[in-house]
Design an enzyme around this catalytic site. Sequence first.
Site, PDB file in Angstrom:
ATOM      1  N   SER A   1       1.769   6.766   2.484  1.00  0.00           N
ATOM      2  CA  SER A   1       2.502   7.768   3.271  1.00  0.00           C
ATOM      3  C   SER A   1       3.641   8.397   2.480  1.00  0.00           C
ATOM      4  O   SER A   1       4.264   7.761   1.635  1.00  0.00           O
ATOM      5  CB  SER A   1       3.068   7.128   4.536  1.00  0.00           C
ATOM      6  OG  SER A   1       2.032   6.643   5.354  1.00  0.00           O
TER       7      SER A   1
ATOM      8  N   SER B   1       5.310  -0.832   3.963  1.00  0.00           N
ATOM      9  CA  SER B   1       5.603  -2.182   4.484  1.00  0.00           C
ATOM     10  C   SER B   1       5.652  -3.188   3.347  1.00  0.00           C
ATOM     11  O   SER B   1       4.741  -3.251   2.512  1.00  0.00           O
ATOM     12  CB  SER B   1       4.529  -2.589   5.494  1.00  0.00           C
ATOM     13  OG  SER B   1       4.473  -1.694   6.571  1.00  0.00           O
TER      14      SER B   1
ATOM     15  N   GLU C   1      -2.410   9.841  17.661  1.00  0.00           N
ATOM     16  CA  GLU C   1      -3.175  11.086  17.602  1.00  0.00           C
ATOM     17  C   GLU C   1      -4.273  11.021  16.545  1.00  0.00           C
ATOM     18  O   GLU C   1      -5.398  11.490  16.770  1.00  0.00           O
ATOM     19  CB  GLU C   1      -2.228  12.259  17.312  1.00  0.00           C
ATOM     20  CG  GLU C   1      -1.254  12.587  18.441  1.00  0.00           C
ATOM     21  CD  GLU C   1      -0.089  11.616  18.526  1.00  0.00           C
ATOM     22  OE1 GLU C   1       0.619  11.629  19.550  1.00  0.00           O
ATOM     23  OE2 GLU C   1       0.112  10.832  17.570  1.00  0.00           O
TER      24      GLU C   1
ATOM     25  N   GLU D   1      -7.770  -1.230   6.658  1.00  0.00           N
ATOM     26  CA  GLU D   1      -6.440  -1.271   7.256  1.00  0.00           C
ATOM     27  C   GLU D   1      -6.530  -1.274   8.769  1.00  0.00           C
ATOM     28  O   GLU D   1      -5.883  -2.074   9.446  1.00  0.00           O
ATOM     29  CB  GLU D   1      -5.635  -0.062   6.792  1.00  0.00           C
ATOM     30  CG  GLU D   1      -4.263   0.042   7.440  1.00  0.00           C
ATOM     31  CD  GLU D   1      -3.516   1.295   7.018  1.00  0.00           C
ATOM     32  OE1 GLU D   1      -2.295   1.206   6.841  1.00  0.00           O
ATOM     33  OE2 GLU D   1      -4.151   2.353   6.889  1.00  0.00           O
TER      34      GLU D   1
ATOM     35  N   GLN E   1       0.854  -1.188   0.000  1.00  0.00           N
ATOM     36  CA  GLN E   1       0.000   0.000   0.000  1.00  0.00           C
ATOM     37  C   GLN E   1       0.891   1.239   0.000  1.00  0.00           C
ATOM     38  O   GLN E   1       1.648   1.480   0.941  1.00  0.00           O
ATOM     39  CB  GLN E   1      -0.877  -0.020   1.250  1.00  0.00           C
ATOM     40  CG  GLN E   1      -1.671   1.226   1.514  1.00  0.00           C
ATOM     41  CD  GLN E   1      -2.329   1.177   2.882  1.00  0.00           C
ATOM     42  OE1 GLN E   1      -2.798   0.150   3.325  1.00  0.00           O
ATOM     43  NE2 GLN E   1      -2.336   2.301   3.561  1.00  0.00           N
TER      44      GLN E   1
END
Length: 414
Positions: A138, A170, A380, A253, A135
Amino acid sequence: MNFDDTPQEAAFRAEARAWIAANAPKQYEEPLRKASLGRLALDGATALEVAKAWQKKKAQAGWACLHWPKDYGGRGATPIERVIWQQEEGVFGKLSFLFIIGHGMCGPTMMAYASEEQKRNYLPPLASGEQIWCQLFSEPASGSDVAGLRTRAERDGDDWIINGQKIWTSGAHYSDYGILITRTDPSVPKHKGLTMFFLDMKSPGVEVRPIKQANGQSDFNEVYFTDVRIPDAQRLGSVNDGWNVSLTTLMNERMSIGTQITTGVPELFDYCGNLMLEDGPAIDDRAVRSKLANWAVKASGLKYTSLRAISALSKGERPGPENSIGKLVAASMIQEVAMYALDLQGAAGVLSGPEADAAGKFQAMLLRAPGTRVEGGTDEIMRNIIAERVLGLPGDIRVDKDVPFNQIPTRGRG
């Protein structure tokens, strides 16, 4: 919920148990039992080889991706049957960690947005472990703000040209395919100018660089795209609607990560049951028992929160923001548990590896734990999701929400 098996579920459990007993790679049972988060060592073979072989055997017998439709390599099983399978597979389920992104995130996204022909071509090899997916979300400059990404996709006839960088991907170094979110229109607010694709990771212009982690492993990667060409036929969803497509991936996810993170609690119970402190067995110490009881309660809460989500799936509901609870709690628990285990070890806690106390299991957990708290969304982000979408609290003020992306101030601009 009624946790007793129905007659049909009992029959399914018996069938699964018998097949696993006859086919599981028993030679790896003990190392799998001792494996910890961040480390899996199998004598005479790599984890990738063993995992692929076990997944292929499961697929050939109809036990791979049980909840997927049969046409796509699954079994068409119910969510409850999937849970039963996971219970019976036990420690051999640890071999599925290489496929968690493909099976839990990429596969559902492909099912929702790919063409029927693409689903029939790409999903069965994904289910069988023949191919591994990653995936690509990021980026270095956007942190946990997925919509702040800068990887560009520019239309060129029937193709798109991709340039940019992803990070913390990953499994990219052993993946065959990936789903990729890009920016296709920088003149609109950041959530409205994104488009999703899937691509072959061996495409010209794709460069994967593994990142060395504190635990010595390289699970994460940087991925660079230089004039990578992707056919428009590999676009998932509409142009500039990639954010809505990504929500399917992100919800799955958080469910996949939240329900499969090991908490370290069973390992800590076993360790304390055999550990001798200066004044006697650790399990007899009131402070130790208090800690264990606290984590046992949390682990039980995680279990039933997960079962609640599974119950919702069994009713045809989409994975929701509640799954962020499991990810938030489990990821922080494993760090706390590992730190406490090292406290109990005293000076021996500075050692790592097979020669260390408890074979270095808790050291490996602790060194991998920060990555677990970041991947799939930071603590967060999880708290914001729970606050806004579960508890209905007011959302954070987002000053850039309606500003065209190319007008958002960034460092280096005048």
